[in-house]
Enzyme design. Sequence first.
Site, PDB file in Angstrom:
ATOM      1  N   ASP A  74       0.916  -1.347  -0.031  1.00 10.49           N
ATOM      2  CA  ASP A  74       0.028  -0.086  -0.104  1.00 10.49           C
ATOM      3  C   ASP A  74       0.860   1.007  -0.037  1.00 10.49           C
ATOM      4  O   ASP A  74       2.063   1.062   0.736  1.00 10.49           O
ATOM      5  CB  ASP A  74      -0.839   0.033   1.396  1.00 10.49           C
ATOM      6  CG  ASP A  74      -2.080   0.930   1.098  1.00 10.49           C
ATOM      7  OD1 ASP A  74      -2.821   0.831   0.022  1.00 10.49           O
ATOM      8  OD2 ASP A  74      -2.000   1.827   1.796  1.00 10.49           O
ATOM      9  N   GLY A 149      -0.033   7.233 -12.052  1.00 10.93           N
ATOM     10  CA  GLY A 149      -0.384   7.770 -10.727  1.00 10.93           C
ATOM     11  C   GLY A 149       0.138   9.000 -10.429  1.00 10.93           C
ATOM     12  O   GLY A 149       0.057  10.231 -10.997  1.00 10.93           O
TER      13      GLY A 149
HETATM   14  P1  IMP Z   1      -2.463   2.271  -3.373  1.00 12.63           P
HETATM   15  O1  IMP Z   1      -1.245   1.766  -2.718  1.00 12.63           O
HETATM   16  O2  IMP Z   1      -2.814   1.221  -4.656  1.00 12.63           O
HETATM   17  O3  IMP Z   1      -3.651   2.638  -2.556  1.00 12.63           O
HETATM   18  O4  IMP Z   1      -2.205   3.607  -4.402  1.00 12.63           O
HETATM   19  C1  IMP Z   1      -2.495   4.644  -3.835  1.00 12.63           C
HETATM   20  C2  IMP Z   1      -2.515   6.005  -4.811  1.00 12.63           C
HETATM   21  O5  IMP Z   1      -1.120   6.393  -5.118  1.00 12.63           O
HETATM   22  C3  IMP Z   1      -3.012   5.326  -6.224  1.00 12.63           C
HETATM   23  O6  IMP Z   1      -3.530   6.526  -6.981  1.00 12.63           O
HETATM   24  C4  IMP Z   1      -1.810   5.049  -7.089  1.00 12.63           C
HETATM   25  O7  IMP Z   1      -1.811   5.216  -8.340  1.00 12.63           O
HETATM   26  C5  IMP Z   1      -0.639   6.214  -6.343  1.00 12.63           C
HETATM   27  N1  IMP Z   1       0.745   5.638  -6.287  1.00 12.63           N
HETATM   28  C6  IMP Z   1       0.955   4.247  -5.493  1.00 12.63           C
HETATM   29  N2  IMP Z   1       2.331   4.282  -5.719  1.00 12.63           N
HETATM   30  C7  IMP Z   1       2.863   5.126  -6.650  1.00 12.63           C
HETATM   31  C8  IMP Z   1       3.914   5.487  -7.298  1.00 12.63           C
HETATM   32  O8  IMP Z   1       4.811   5.127  -7.147  1.00 12.63           O
HETATM   33  N3  IMP Z   1       3.956   6.543  -8.176  1.00 12.63           N
HETATM   34  C9  IMP Z   1       2.689   7.327  -8.444  1.00 12.63           C
HETATM   35  N4  IMP Z   1       1.838   6.764  -7.875  1.00 12.63           N
HETATM   36  C10 IMP Z   1       1.406   5.861  -6.817  1.00 12.63           C
END
Ligand code: IMP
Length: 194
Positions: A74, A149
Amino acid sequence: MPDSTRTLKIFFATNNIHKYNEVNAIFKQHTFFQLKFLKTPLVEIQSSNLEEIAIFSLKKCSRIIKNTPIFVEDSGLFIKHLNGFPGPYSAYIFKTIGLKGIIALMKEIEDREAYFQSSIALKIENKINIFTGQVRGQIAQDISDTGWGYDPIFIPESDGIHTFGELGIKKNFISHRFLATLKLIKFLNKYSAD
Ligand code: IMP
């Protein structure tokens, strides 16, 4: 390069191919473990703590996996001027106000300090272990053309000019996910020595 004839399997449960590709590239260089993509949406609880969220998701998705190690990850972007927002709500905020919304919230703000965090929860031999990585940086003034992201708006401290998105493959060896994954691999390599 690890010897593929001695490969052990491990599942990475995620719905995000970018995360899988980044982690897989690190695994290929640093460990005997062969990474398997377990494509699944994760159940995320509301919590201010990424580690707690990762543990909950892992418990849910690992019920059917018996003898193979499995992990989830996460991550979140924490902006100092916004008291850590979007942090654990990064996925929701990305889908709603998006990068444009974050850039608007940061308009004319001088203190652009932020950090990215990645928390990995691993289940192996029925025990859960946590590995966390953080990278400090700044929120860019504009959205760069490349990256997934939040990558187009995050400038890591170690570069100071380019966003994660602009750094391309180089991002993968300085990122929050890289640091967390290296800790995971260091732990796993104790098993591969047997
Ligand atoms: P989750 O860990 O999947 O809950 O991600 C949370 C949010 O952060 C999502 O919108 C992902 O696209 C973004 N995110 C997670 N890791 C990265 C990264 O390494 N680079 C850019 N965005 C990220």
